[in-house]
Design an enzyme around this catalytic site. Structure first.
Site, short mmCIF file in Angstrom:
data_model
loop_
_atom_site.label_atom_id
_atom_site.label_comp_id
_atom_site.label_asym_id
_atom_site.label_seq_id
_atom_site.Cartn_x
_atom_site.Cartn_y
_atom_site.Cartn_z
N LYS A 138 0.72 -1.20 0.09
CA LYS A 138 0.03 0.01 -0.14
C LYS A 138 0.88 1.30 0.08
CE LYS A 138 -3.86 -2.43 2.19
NZ LYS A 138 -4.21 -2.76 1.14
N CYS A 139 1.82 1.23 -0.93
CA CYS A 139 2.96 2.19 -0.76
C CYS A 139 2.87 2.84 -2.36
CB CYS A 139 4.11 1.75 -0.58
SG CYS A 139 5.77 2.88 -0.88
N GLY A 140 3.11 4.33 -2.35
CA GLY A 140 3.12 4.96 -3.58
C GLY A 140 4.35 4.24 -4.47
#
Length: 159
Positions: A35-37
């Site tokens: 769930k990271c950019g």
């Protein structure tokens, strides 16, 4: 401990993985999060893996929840996400810490072998990458912002 081959980690199925099995391979070790950019880098990592696998490259994704709680799932959820969303086929470790009191020993070694900017011996964020040569020594370190495809030339030199 002086090479990658001196370490063991737990794989995504929580089985001990003796990294000496990687002798003679070029390894890209990456702390990953769902769930990271930077999560979209899974696609580029998989592309590198498929392109160079037969020449001796292994990419290891090490799920870590230390940065913004961006890897909240358990191992099964992580495996499913990587497979179904990004078609990842490279090996993953079980969740681990890359900094702090409970950091995985392999990450302590990676950071000591190749400190970050200003000599800092900590991982700053998800998707930092460590490139390891065929002798098990850290060759280079890359920031989270470094796109996998831009590492290809360095990988080719080591292959």
């Amino acid at each position: 401990m002086t090479t990658l081959y001196d370490f063991t980690v737990k794989d995504i199925n929580n089985k001990e993985w003796d990294l000496s099995e990687l002798k003679g391979k070029v390894v890209l070790f990456v702390n990953v999060a769902s769930k990271c950019g930077f999560t979209k880098q899974y696609a580029g990592l998989e592309e590198l893996y498929k392109k160079y696998l037969d020449k001796g490259l292994v990419i290891i994704g090490a799920p870590c929840n230390q940065f913004g709680s961006q890897e909240p799932g358990n191992e099964e959820e992580i495996q499913n996400f990587c497979t179904l969303t990004w078609s990842v086929t490279f090996p993953l470790t079980a969740k681990l810490d890359v900094n702090g009191d409970n950091e995985a020993p392999v990450y302590k070694w990676l950071k000591e072998s190749q400190p970050g900017i200003l000599g800092l011996k900590r991982v700053k964020w998800n998707f930092e990458k460590f490139l390891i040569d065929r002798e098990g020594k850290v060759n280079k370190r890359y920031a989270s912002t470094t796109e996998p495809k831009s590492i290809a030339a360095d990988i080719e030199k080591l292959l």
